[in-house]
Design a protein around this motif. Sequence first.
Motif, PDB file in Angstrom:
ATOM      1  N   ILE A  58       0.874  -1.184   0.000  1.00 37.03           N
ATOM      2  CA  ILE A  58       0.000   0.000   0.000  1.00 37.03           C
ATOM      3  C   ILE A  58       0.904   1.225   0.000  1.00 37.03           C
ATOM      4  CG2 ILE A  58      -1.683   1.307   1.385  1.00 37.03           C
ATOM      5  CD1 ILE A  58      -2.884  -1.322   2.146  1.00 37.03           C
ATOM      6  N   PRO A  59       0.787   2.098  -1.017  1.00 42.22           N
ATOM      7  CA  PRO A  59       1.723   3.222  -1.085  1.00 42.22           C
ATOM      8  C   PRO A  59       1.526   4.221   0.054  1.00 42.22           C
ATOM      9  CG  PRO A  59       0.031   3.428  -2.776  1.00 42.22           C
ATOM     10  CD  PRO A  59      -0.187   2.097  -2.112  1.00 42.22           C
ATOM     11  N   VAL A  60       2.652   4.721   0.551  1.00 41.98           N
ATOM     12  CA  VAL A  60       2.627   5.755   1.601  1.00 41.98           C
ATOM     13  C   VAL A  60       3.303   6.986   1.051  1.00 41.98           C
ATOM     14  CG1 VAL A  60       3.441   6.390   3.909  1.00 41.98           C
ATOM     15  CG2 VAL A  60       2.764   4.019   3.438  1.00 41.98           C
ATOM     16  N   LYS A  61       2.634   8.121   1.163  1.00 42.71           N
ATOM     17  CA  LYS A  61       3.206   9.379   0.677  1.00 42.71           C
ATOM     18  C   LYS A  61       3.182  10.383   1.830  1.00 42.71           C
ATOM     19  CE  LYS A  61       4.462  12.055  -2.708  1.00 42.71           C
ATOM     20  NZ  LYS A  61       5.853  11.835  -3.066  1.00 42.71           N
ATOM     21  N   PHE A  62       4.340  10.949   2.146  1.00 43.02           N
ATOM     22  CA  PHE A  62       4.376  11.991   3.183  1.00 43.02           C
ATOM     23  C   PHE A  62       4.151  13.342   2.534  1.00 43.02           C
ATOM     24  CE2 PHE A  62       6.776   8.542   5.057  1.00 43.02           C
ATOM     25  CZ  PHE A  62       6.236   8.507   6.326  1.00 43.02           C
ATOM     26  N   LEU A  63       3.382  14.185   3.180  1.00 41.02           N
ATOM     27  CA  LEU A  63       3.226  15.557   2.690  1.00 41.02           C
ATOM     28  C   LEU A  63       3.401  16.525   3.847  1.00 41.02           C
ATOM     29  CD1 LEU A  63       0.196  15.656   0.183  1.00 41.02           C
ATOM     30  CD2 LEU A  63       2.632  15.622  -0.351  1.00 41.02           C
ATOM     31  N   GLY A  64       4.041  17.667   3.527  1.00 44.28           N
ATOM     32  CA  GLY A  64       4.180  18.719   4.521  1.00 44.28           C
ATOM     33  C   GLY A  64       3.016  19.677   4.379  1.00 44.28           C
ATOM     34  N   HIS A  65       3.201  20.641   3.486  1.00 42.89           N
ATOM     35  CA  HIS A  65       2.191  21.679   3.284  1.00 42.89           C
ATOM     36  C   HIS A  65       1.397  21.436   2.011  1.00 42.89           C
ATOM     37  CE1 HIS A  65       1.085  26.079   3.456  1.00 42.89           C
ATOM     38  NE2 HIS A  65       1.000  25.695   4.705  1.00 42.89           N
ATOM     39  N   GLY A  66       1.796  20.436   1.227  1.00 46.17           N
ATOM     40  CA  GLY A  66       1.103  20.156  -0.048  1.00 46.17           C
ATOM     41  C   GLY A  66       1.221  21.293  -1.050  1.00 46.17           C
ATOM     42  N   SER A  67       2.332  22.036  -0.988  1.00 47.87           N
ATOM     43  CA  SER A  67       2.438  23.220  -1.845  1.00 47.87           C
ATOM     44  C   SER A  67       3.303  22.992  -3.084  1.00 47.87           C
ATOM     45  CB  SER A  67       2.969  24.420  -1.055  1.00 47.87           C
ATOM     46  OG  SER A  67       4.211  24.132  -0.492  1.00 47.87           O
ATOM     47  N   ASN A  68       3.641  21.727  -3.335  1.00 44.64           N
ATOM     48  CA  ASN A  68       4.399  21.455  -4.561  1.00 44.64           C
ATOM     49  C   ASN A  68       3.848  20.223  -5.280  1.00 44.64           C
ATOM     50  OD1 ASN A  68       6.564  22.511  -6.121  1.00 44.64           O
ATOM     51  ND2 ASN A  68       7.725  20.669  -5.655  1.00 44.64           N
ATOM     52  N   VAL A  69       2.564  19.933  -5.053  1.00 50.65           N
ATOM     53  CA  VAL A  69       1.983  18.719  -5.637  1.00 50.65           C
ATOM     54  C   VAL A  69       0.641  19.010  -6.311  1.00 50.65           C
ATOM     55  CG1 VAL A  69       3.069  17.133  -3.984  1.00 50.65           C
ATOM     56  CG2 VAL A  69       0.851  18.125  -3.434  1.00 50.65           C
ATOM     57  N   LEU A  70       0.341  18.194  -7.327  1.00 52.54           N
ATOM     58  CA  LEU A  70      -0.985  18.206  -7.952  1.00 52.54           C
ATOM     59  C   LEU A  70      -1.521  16.785  -7.831  1.00 52.54           C
ATOM     60  CD1 LEU A  70      -3.128  19.741  -9.693  1.00 52.54           C
ATOM     61  CD2 LEU A  70      -1.972  18.812 -11.708  1.00 52.54           C
ATOM     62  N   ILE A  71      -2.569  16.620  -7.049  1.00 47.90           N
ATOM     63  CA  ILE A  71      -3.147  15.279  -6.862  1.00 47.90           C
ATOM     64  C   ILE A  71      -4.333  15.123  -7.819  1.00 47.90           C
ATOM     65  CG2 ILE A  71      -4.270  13.705  -5.220  1.00 47.90           C
ATOM     66  CD1 ILE A  71      -2.654  14.965  -2.980  1.00 47.90           C
ATOM     67  N   SER A  72      -4.355  14.022  -8.544  1.00 45.67           N
ATOM     68  CA  SER A  72      -5.374  13.794  -9.574  1.00 45.67           C
ATOM     69  C   SER A  72      -6.798  13.833  -9.004  1.00 45.67           C
ATOM     70  CB  SER A  72      -5.085  12.434 -10.224  1.00 45.67           C
ATOM     71  OG  SER A  72      -6.251  11.712 -10.416  1.00 45.67           O
ATOM     72  N   ASP A  73      -7.766  14.145  -9.864  1.00 44.74           N
ATOM     73  CA  ASP A  73      -9.177  14.136  -9.431  1.00 44.74           C
ATOM     74  C   ASP A  73      -9.635  12.732  -9.065  1.00 44.74           C
ATOM     75  OD1 ASP A  73      -9.453  16.889  -9.854  1.00 44.74           O
ATOM     76  OD2 ASP A  73      -9.777  16.578 -11.994  1.00 44.74           O
ATOM     77  N   LYS A  74      -8.884  11.730  -9.553  1.00 47.18           N
ATOM     78  CA  LYS A  74      -9.235  10.348  -9.190  1.00 47.18           C
ATOM     79  C   LYS A  74      -8.814  10.062  -7.741  1.00 47.18           C
ATOM     80  CE  LYS A  74      -7.594   8.884 -13.349  1.00 47.18           C
ATOM     81  NZ  LYS A  74      -6.370   8.514 -13.774  1.00 47.18           N
ATOM     82  N   GLY A 119      19.162  32.617   6.276  1.00 49.90           N
ATOM     83  CA  GLY A 119      17.959  31.895   5.838  1.00 49.90           C
ATOM     84  C   GLY A 119      16.948  32.826   5.200  1.00 49.90           C
ATOM     85  N   GLU A 120      17.314  34.115   5.084  1.00 48.34           N
ATOM     86  CA  GLU A 120      16.345  35.124   4.622  1.00 48.34           C
ATOM     87  C   GLU A 120      15.762  34.815   3.249  1.00 48.34           C
ATOM     88  OE1 GLU A 120      19.334  35.577   5.842  1.00 48.34           O
ATOM     89  OE2 GLU A 120      19.614  37.487   6.843  1.00 48.34           O
ATOM     90  N   PHE A 121      16.570  34.188   2.386  1.00 48.46           N
ATOM     91  CA  PHE A 121      16.104  33.934   1.007  1.00 48.46           C
ATOM     92  C   PHE A 121      14.885  33.021   0.970  1.00 48.46           C
ATOM     93  CE2 PHE A 121      17.559  29.554   0.154  1.00 48.46           C
ATOM     94  CZ  PHE A 121      18.354  29.345   1.270  1.00 48.46           C
ATOM     95  N   MET A 122      14.604  32.314   2.074  1.00 52.10           N
ATOM     96  CA  MET A 122      13.445  31.408   2.110  1.00 52.10           C
ATOM     97  C   MET A 122      12.131  32.159   2.351  1.00 52.10           C
ATOM     98  SD  MET A 122      14.719  28.512   1.539  1.00 52.10           S
ATOM     99  CE  MET A 122      13.331  27.465   1.878  1.00 52.10           C
ATOM    100  N   SER A 123      12.233  33.446   2.641  1.00 51.83           N
ATOM    101  CA  SER A 123      11.034  34.213   2.962  1.00 51.83           C
ATOM    102  C   SER A 123      10.022  34.160   1.812  1.00 51.83           C
ATOM    103  CB  SER A 123      11.439  35.667   3.257  1.00 51.83           C
ATOM    104  OG  SER A 123      10.303  36.435   3.473  1.00 51.83           O
ATOM    105  N   GLY A 124       8.802  33.737   2.132  1.00 50.73           N
ATOM    106  CA  GLY A 124       7.728  33.692   1.126  1.00 50.73           C
ATOM    107  C   GLY A 124       7.580  32.340   0.457  1.00 50.73           C
ATOM    108  N   ILE A 125       8.484  31.396   0.734  1.00 50.25           N
ATOM    109  CA  ILE A 125       8.308  30.043   0.175  1.00 50.25           C
ATOM    110  C   ILE A 125       7.425  29.271   1.148  1.00 50.25           C
ATOM    111  CG2 ILE A 125       9.429  27.881  -0.534  1.00 50.25           C
ATOM    112  CD1 ILE A 125      11.879  29.398  -1.316  1.00 50.25           C
ATOM    113  N   PRO A 126       6.217  28.882   0.704  1.00 47.88           N
ATOM    114  CA  PRO A 126       5.381  28.122   1.630  1.00 47.88           C
ATOM    115  C   PRO A 126       5.909  26.700   1.734  1.00 47.88           C
ATOM    116  CG  PRO A 126       4.243  28.447  -0.458  1.00 47.88           C
ATOM    117  CD  PRO A 126       5.602  29.063  -0.610  1.00 47.88           C
ATOM    118  N   GLY A 127       5.568  26.005   2.779  1.00 46.11           N
ATOM    119  CA  GLY A 127       5.981  24.604   2.852  1.00 46.11           C
ATOM    120  C   GLY A 127       6.536  24.240   4.208  1.00 46.11           C
ATOM    121  N   SER A 128       6.956  22.990   4.291  1.00 51.09           N
ATOM    122  CA  SER A 128       7.517  22.450   5.532  1.00 51.09           C
ATOM    123  C   SER A 128       9.007  22.190   5.301  1.00 51.09           C
ATOM    124  CB  SER A 128       6.840  21.123   5.850  1.00 51.09           C
ATOM    125  OG  SER A 128       7.185  20.182   4.839  1.00 51.09           O
ATOM    126  N   ILE A 129       9.728  22.001   6.376  1.00 46.87           N
ATOM    127  CA  ILE A 129      11.168  21.729   6.261  1.00 46.87           C
ATOM    128  C   ILE A 129      11.413  20.471   5.423  1.00 46.87           C
ATOM    129  CG2 ILE A 129      13.199  21.017   7.614  1.00 46.87           C
ATOM    130  CD1 ILE A 129      12.688  24.036   7.712  1.00 46.87           C
TER     131      ILE A 129
END
Length: 303
Positions: A58-74, A119-129
Amino acid sequence: MEKIKKYLKKIFEKRIFFDCEASKITSFKTGGKISILLFPENKGDIESLYHIQNQYNIPVKFLGHGSNVLISDKGYNGIIALTEKFSDISFENRNVYVQSGVKINTFLKFLINNNLKNGEFMSGIPGSIGGVVIMNAGTKDRFISSIISRVDIFDRKGNWIEKNISQIKTEYRTSSLKEDAFFIYSVLFNLEPGNSVEIKLKMKEMMNYRINTQPLGYPSAGSVFKNPEGFSAGKLIEDAGLKGTKIGDAKISEKHANFIINTGKATSSDIYSLIQIVKEKIFQKYGIILETEIELIGFGNNK
Ligand SMILES: Cc1cc2nc3c(=O)[nH]c(=O)nc-3n(C[C@H](O)[C@H](O)[C@H](O)COP(=O)(O)OP(=O)(O)OC[C@H]3O[C@@H](n4cnc5c(N)ncnc54)[C@H](O)[C@@H]3O)c2cc1C
């Protein structure tokens, strides 16, 4: 699957949900149903998930903020594990220890409060570590890998191991952790002492730049395509006259051509179709094959 659900319910109790909408956990706010959504909180939970993936396929997928993924309508017929309960952050001297579920915003506030710069350059990038590290996220000037000294992972062979940054292959928007890590547990950053007022000011400047150049008022996943070597994907898309192209409520942003935005009730299929249109047009016009920066989940191998 029913047997697995029962087994997991015993472990995760109130931290497990069934048939959840992907739109609630992705920054695009689209996608179909996720069979099992859960919130691991310790190393034992990670080991259980590893066991289930290997033993029952059974596939396991970890997600942080889900800000770099497109999950299919299926949807996703497997387990999505949200990492937000891995939320510890601490520091000693210049070393900041951060667990993978910590949000970038929280990390940046911690840096301001403790007078730590770089770390300032990360400002405005949404997401998790976790998401940022595995993607080697960053800007045109700098990648996150430049401030990391060590990453602690549960690897795909089933061992808890520490990897020094020199043992990790990092490139523009990718890293060898994608292949090696089942789960990113924590990251050790090496930063320099700075002045909190100056750090805050720099972060604000970075954020203002984003506000002026990116369509932040709409759901999106940031830049959809990687920049091909020597080119800007956004410029190619703009020059091909594709800005403003719409399918359903998905639209190529007029503010930043490498962003696809959800202007209302877009579906993942709408977004996916726009991606295909852009790829075809750019190939026809320039002979360049654009590669997606965002991860397509549930669309087969067609990137
Ligand atoms: C408005 C906007 C602007 C953006 N700007 C930028 C930018 O300037 N630069 C940039 O690089 N990106 C940018 N992005 C994209 C995104 O923010 C980054 O890719 C970020 O790193 C994604 O983090 P996440 O936690 O949301 O990852 P997710 O989307 O949740 O996951 C991304 C990948 O990481 C994996 N993953 C996440 N956590 C773990 C973990 N603990 N263990 C194992 N695997 C894990 C997932 O399985 C998935 O493969 C932007 C996005 C938006 C919406």
